[in-house]
Design a protein around this motif. Structure first.
Motif, PDB file in Angstrom:
ATOM      1  N   ALA A 184       9.854  -7.822   1.973  1.00 43.52           N
ATOM      2  CA  ALA A 184      10.966  -7.173   1.264  1.00 43.52           C
ATOM      3  C   ALA A 184      12.242  -7.233   2.095  1.00 43.52           C
ATOM      4  CB  ALA A 184      10.604  -5.727   0.957  1.00 43.52           C
ATOM      5  N   SER A 185      12.130  -7.064   3.411  1.00 41.47           N
ATOM      6  CA  SER A 185      13.301  -7.149   4.286  1.00 41.47           C
ATOM      7  C   SER A 185      13.885  -8.554   4.277  1.00 41.47           C
ATOM      8  CB  SER A 185      12.903  -6.746   5.708  1.00 41.47           C
ATOM      9  OG  SER A 185      13.976  -6.932   6.589  1.00 41.47           O
ATOM     10  N   ALA A 186      13.022  -9.568   4.342  1.00 40.66           N
ATOM     11  CA  ALA A 186      13.502 -10.953   4.310  1.00 40.66           C
ATOM     12  C   ALA A 186      14.152 -11.275   2.965  1.00 40.66           C
ATOM     13  CB  ALA A 186      12.353 -11.911   4.610  1.00 40.66           C
ATOM     14  N   GLU A 187      13.575 -10.776   1.873  1.00 46.89           N
ATOM     15  CA  GLU A 187      14.159 -10.992   0.537  1.00 46.89           C
ATOM     16  C   GLU A 187      15.525 -10.327   0.421  1.00 46.89           C
ATOM     17  OE1 GLU A 187      13.298 -12.754  -2.054  1.00 46.89           O
ATOM     18  OE2 GLU A 187      11.245 -13.320  -1.557  1.00 46.89           O
ATOM     19  N   LYS A 188      15.660  -9.137   0.998  1.00 48.92           N
ATOM     20  CA  LYS A 188      16.930  -8.414   0.953  1.00 48.92           C
ATOM     21  C   LYS A 188      18.022  -9.183   1.698  1.00 48.92           C
ATOM     22  CE  LYS A 188      18.688  -3.843   2.205  1.00 48.92           C
ATOM     23  NZ  LYS A 188      18.337  -2.576   2.844  1.00 48.92           N
ATOM     24  N   VAL A 189      17.688  -9.701   2.873  1.00 56.12           N
ATOM     25  CA  VAL A 189      18.663 -10.469   3.651  1.00 56.12           C
ATOM     26  C   VAL A 189      19.009 -11.767   2.923  1.00 56.12           C
ATOM     27  CG1 VAL A 189      19.001 -11.709   5.820  1.00 56.12           C
ATOM     28  CG2 VAL A 189      17.980  -9.446   5.846  1.00 56.12           C
ATOM     29  N   ARG A 190      18.019 -12.437   2.356  1.00 52.60           N
ATOM     30  CA  ARG A 190      18.292 -13.660   1.603  1.00 52.60           C
ATOM     31  C   ARG A 190      19.196 -13.375   0.401  1.00 52.60           C
ATOM     32  NH1 ARG A 190      13.964 -17.299  -1.623  1.00 52.60           N
ATOM     33  NH2 ARG A 190      14.062 -15.486  -2.970  1.00 52.60           N
ATOM     34  N   GLY A 191      18.950 -12.248  -0.267  1.00 56.33           N
ATOM     35  CA  GLY A 191      19.797 -11.871  -1.401  1.00 56.33           C
ATOM     36  C   GLY A 191      21.250 -11.640  -0.983  1.00 56.33           C
ATOM     37  N   ARG A 192      21.453 -11.031   0.189  1.00 56.93           N
ATOM     38  CA  ARG A 192      22.826 -10.823   0.683  1.00 56.93           C
ATOM     39  C   ARG A 192      23.522 -12.146   0.972  1.00 56.93           C
ATOM     40  NH1 ARG A 192      21.561  -6.551   5.045  1.00 56.93           N
ATOM     41  NH2 ARG A 192      20.879  -4.847   3.750  1.00 56.93           N
ATOM     42  N   PHE A 193      22.777 -13.085   1.562  1.00 56.57           N
ATOM     43  CA  PHE A 193      23.375 -14.396   1.837  1.00 56.57           C
ATOM     44  C   PHE A 193      23.737 -15.111   0.547  1.00 56.57           C
ATOM     45  CE2 PHE A 193      21.332 -14.415   6.166  1.00 56.57           C
ATOM     46  CZ  PHE A 193      22.530 -14.481   6.861  1.00 56.57           C
ATOM     47  N   GLN A 194      22.891 -15.004  -0.474  1.00 62.26           N
ATOM     48  CA  GLN A 194      23.184 -15.673  -1.733  1.00 62.26           C
ATOM     49  C   GLN A 194      24.314 -14.979  -2.487  1.00 62.26           C
ATOM     50  OE1 GLN A 194      19.266 -15.860  -3.468  1.00 62.26           O
ATOM     51  NE2 GLN A 194      18.876 -17.870  -2.550  1.00 62.26           N
ATOM     52  N   GLU A 195      24.465 -13.689  -2.257  1.00 69.00           N
ATOM     53  CA  GLU A 195      25.552 -12.945  -2.893  1.00 69.00           C
ATOM     54  C   GLU A 195      26.903 -13.271  -2.245  1.00 69.00           C
ATOM     55  OE1 GLU A 195      26.763  -8.289  -3.058  1.00 69.00           O
ATOM     56  OE2 GLU A 195      24.664  -8.785  -3.441  1.00 69.00           O
ATOM     57  N   HIS A 196      26.924 -13.322  -0.918  1.00 73.50           N
ATOM     58  CA  HIS A 196      28.145 -13.644  -0.165  1.00 73.50           C
ATOM     59  C   HIS A 196      27.937 -15.005   0.487  1.00 73.50           C
ATOM     60  CE1 HIS A 196      29.324  -9.474  -0.676  1.00 73.50           C
ATOM     61  NE2 HIS A 196      28.128  -9.120  -0.239  1.00 73.50           N
ATOM     62  N   ARG A 197      28.308 -16.045  -0.210  1.00 74.39           N
ATOM     63  CA  ARG A 197      28.013 -17.404   0.246  1.00 74.39           C
ATOM     64  C   ARG A 197      28.903 -17.856   1.395  1.00 74.39           C
ATOM     65  NH1 ARG A 197      24.309 -19.422  -3.095  1.00 74.39           N
ATOM     66  NH2 ARG A 197      24.563 -21.592  -2.516  1.00 74.39           N
ATOM     67  N   ALA A 198      30.044 -17.226   1.594  1.00 80.82           N
ATOM     68  CA  ALA A 198      30.928 -17.548   2.727  1.00 80.82           C
ATOM     69  C   ALA A 198      31.003 -16.315   3.625  1.00 80.82           C
ATOM     70  CB  ALA A 198      32.311 -17.927   2.225  1.00 80.82           C
ATOM     71  N   PHE A 199      30.817 -16.511   4.900  1.00 79.89           N
ATOM     72  CA  PHE A 199      30.815 -15.396   5.845  1.00 79.89           C
ATOM     73  C   PHE A 199      31.204 -15.909   7.225  1.00 79.89           C
ATOM     74  CE2 PHE A 199      26.649 -17.178   5.183  1.00 79.89           C
ATOM     75  CZ  PHE A 199      26.224 -17.495   6.450  1.00 79.89           C
ATOM     76  N   ARG A 200      31.564 -14.982   8.096  1.00 79.47           N
ATOM     77  CA  ARG A 200      31.936 -15.338   9.466  1.00 79.47           C
ATOM     78  C   ARG A 200      30.678 -15.578  10.297  1.00 79.47           C
ATOM     79  NH1 ARG A 200      36.910 -15.715  10.138  1.00 79.47           N
ATOM     80  NH2 ARG A 200      38.451 -14.365   9.231  1.00 79.47           N
ATOM     81  N   CYS A 201      30.770 -16.573  11.183  1.00 80.12           N
ATOM     82  CA  CYS A 201      29.664 -16.868  12.085  1.00 80.12           C
ATOM     83  C   CYS A 201      30.235 -17.353  13.411  1.00 80.12           C
ATOM     84  CB  CYS A 201      28.715 -17.898  11.479  1.00 80.12           C
ATOM     85  SG  CYS A 201      29.500 -19.470  11.115  1.00 80.12           S
ATOM     86  N   PHE A 202      29.369 -17.535  14.376  1.00 78.48           N
ATOM     87  CA  PHE A 202      29.786 -17.954  15.712  1.00 78.48           C
ATOM     88  C   PHE A 202      29.116 -19.277  16.048  1.00 78.48           C
ATOM     89  CE2 PHE A 202      30.149 -13.380  15.648  1.00 78.48           C
ATOM     90  CZ  PHE A 202      31.425 -13.197  16.160  1.00 78.48           C
ATOM     91  N   ALA A 203      29.921 -20.233  16.455  1.00 80.90           N
ATOM     92  CA  ALA A 203      29.413 -21.555  16.806  1.00 80.90           C
ATOM     93  C   ALA A 203      29.728 -21.849  18.264  1.00 80.90           C
ATOM     94  CB  ALA A 203      30.054 -22.616  15.910  1.00 80.90           C
ATOM     95  N   ALA A 204      28.948 -22.739  18.826  1.00 78.39           N
ATOM     96  CA  ALA A 204      29.217 -23.201  20.184  1.00 78.39           C
ATOM     97  C   ALA A 204      30.251 -24.325  20.092  1.00 78.39           C
ATOM     98  CB  ALA A 204      27.948 -23.698  20.837  1.00 78.39           C
TER      99      ALA A 204
END
Length: 191
Positions: A118-138
């Motif tokens: 359920a936790s993994a599904e919740k996080v996946r749902g958030r990513f699919q809801e907000h398809r663009a987000f801030r991240c950190f790259a090397a």
């Protein structure tokens, strides 16, 4: 009566001075511990380039074959993103990649499979809801990993240094007030 008052003042000053010195010593110990544990992790962190990530794919693997290796016994969320002109695999924090290189997100509660799923599904749902987000790259060009959240960023370092700095400042202030009070007592006694 005057002698008892002076003795009580000296005991109070001694206690306040001991408190101030103890606060300064505790702050120095805290600085040492942070300097040997958190500061090297902050300096080693290569995830300094903040950019925008765009979701390509987010799926959960459940005990299926992945590149010839069996996935762990918990639900494994894998997220593929596009950032800085290339495709990359998103990892939740620096520690996620160290724990399992095939998972972008590892649920917190691994004892109960249903809660972890359920936790993994919740996080996946958030990513699919907000398809663009801030991240950190090397900043390296051949890096195929990006982070969603830095564990050892500047905010963490500043937050960790706040309480030792507060303790050091308070201890020095207590010592200064005791010394100032003693000098005023000496001046008053001389008059």
């Amino acid at each position: 009566m005057g002698k008892k008052l002076v003795m009580a003042q000296k005991r109070g000053e001694t206690r306040a001075l001991c408190l101030g010195v103890a606060m300064v010593v505790c702050a120095v110990i805290a600085y040492y511990i942070l300097g040997t544990t958190l500061l090297p992790l902050y300096q080693k962190s290569v995830w300094t380039q903040e950019s925008m990530c765009y979701l390509i794919e987010a799926k959960i693997w459940d005990q299926e074959e992945l590149e010839g290796r069996k996935v762990a016994q918990y639900p494994c969320l894998w997220v593929n993103v596009s950032t800085v002109g290339r495709w990359a695999v998103l990892y939740h924090t620096e520690d996620t990649w160290d724990q399992n290189q095939q998972c972008s997100y590892i649920p917190g509660s691994l004892d109960n499979y249903q809660l972890a799923r359920a936790s993994a599904e919740k996080v996946r749902g958030r990513f699919q809801e907000h398809r663009a987000f801030r991240c950190f790259a090397a900043p390296r060009e051949n890096e195929t990993r990006v982070l969603y959240r830095r564990l050892y960023g500047p905010q963490t370092l500043l937050f960790s240094l706040f309480w030792p700095t507060f303790l050091l400042t308070g201890g020095l202030l207590v010592i200064a007030m005791v010394k100032f009070n003693q000098s005023l007592s000496i001046l008053a006694a001389q008059k």
